[in-house]
Enzyme design. Structure first.
Site, mmCIF file in Angstrom:
data_model
loop_
_atom_site.group_PDB
_atom_site.id
_atom_site.type_symbol
_atom_site.label_atom_id
_atom_site.label_comp_id
_atom_site.label_asym_id
_atom_site.label_seq_id
_atom_site.Cartn_x
_atom_site.Cartn_y
_atom_site.Cartn_z
ATOM 1 N N TYR A 1 2.655 -14.610 -33.873
ATOM 2 C CA TYR A 1 3.343 -13.371 -34.225
ATOM 3 C C TYR A 1 2.623 -12.649 -35.355
ATOM 4 C CZ TYR A 1 6.904 -10.179 -35.966
ATOM 5 O OH TYR A 1 7.567 -9.056 -36.388
ATOM 6 N N SER B 1 4.808 -5.177 -38.763
ATOM 7 C CA SER B 1 5.685 -5.987 -39.609
ATOM 8 C C SER B 1 4.958 -6.232 -40.916
ATOM 9 C CB SER B 1 5.973 -7.329 -38.914
ATOM 10 O OG SER B 1 6.511 -8.275 -39.814
#
Length: 250
Positions: free
Chosen positions: A144, A131
């Site tokens: 995350y 990401s």
């Protein structure tokens, strides 16, 4: 040609399956939800094998590999993963450990196992889905962001090892910004900027992976953001990221 994708039942994983099928690849699709895999299987035109599997469990990762190790897989995509929103002291520890097991441990195990297989044959592509979070600190999504940084750095290190040995095996890492998928519902957030379509990200990712690109960053906005990040201090990035994450709160 044969490709295998984890986390294939929705979002980017599902759309990468569609893109690879359009390109003529047979598929091995992996996810926890058999019903969604079966729906996707019926939609695709190429041969599709489905394997229900929860990669957050270490034993399941090894079992998954052993189920397919005799097949001539050309592309392996580590896509399974999820996020968890909230201040670090408040988020549920068991859920965080599940996140670490899915986003880090499963990626680590499966990358190693398929890498060894591909090196023996001196061919194959590995795509790890990270990401844009991998480039930044992530207050309020700390676990995350940290997990995706691991995926990025692991993929980069393996890329250089492969390059130095003159291997024909390729590894890439996908680092998209906001994408319109189920991620926001699972993480309990809403994005403050409009995300890219999952279909566009999947198409771009497959194209760049097959060309051997290391870091794949879809969208002009995220490319510009990465450039600007180089000139900001860590403390400034922390403040900016906190305010950006706070706006995501549902």
């Amino acid at each position: 040609m044969l490709a295998m994708i984890t986390g294939a039942s929705s979002g980017i994983g599902r759309d990468m399956a569609r893109e690879l099928s359009r390109r003529g690849y047979d598929l091995i699709l992996v996810a926890r939800r058999r019903d969604r895999l079966e729906i996707l299987q019926k939609e695709l035109k190429t041969k599709v094998q489905i394997i229900p599997c929860d990669v957050s469990k270490k034993e399941s990762c090894f079992s998954l590999y052993h189920q397919v190790e005799d097949q001539d897989i050309d592309v392996f995509i580590n896509n399974a993963g999820f996020g968890l929103f909230g201040a670090f002291e408040e988020t549920d520890l068991e859920r965080e450990l599940e996140l670490i097991n899915t986003n880090i441990r499963a990626v680590h195990i499966l990358t190693k196992l398929f890498l060894r297989k591909f090196i023996r044959r001196d061919k194959g592509h590995i795509l790890n889905v990270a990401s844009s979070a991998a480039f930044l600190p992530g207050p309020l999504l700390s676990s995350y962001y940290a997990s995706k940084s691991y995926v990025l750095r692991l993929s980069e290190a393996v890329y250089e090892e492969l390059r130095r040995r003159g291997s024909h095996v390729r590894i890439s890492v996908l680092c998209p910004g906001p994408v319109r998928t189920e991620f926001d519902r699972v993480a309990d957030v809403r994005f403050s900027v409009k995300g890219l379509s999952s279909e566009a990200v999947a198409r771009y990712a497959i194209e760049k992976m097959l060309r051997g690109k290391l870091i794949i960053t879809p969208g002009a906005m995220m490319k510009a953001t990465r450039f600007v990040e180089r000139f900001a201090s860590e403390k400034l990035l922390l403040r900016c990221c906190y305010h950006m994450q706070k706006r995501k709160q549902s």
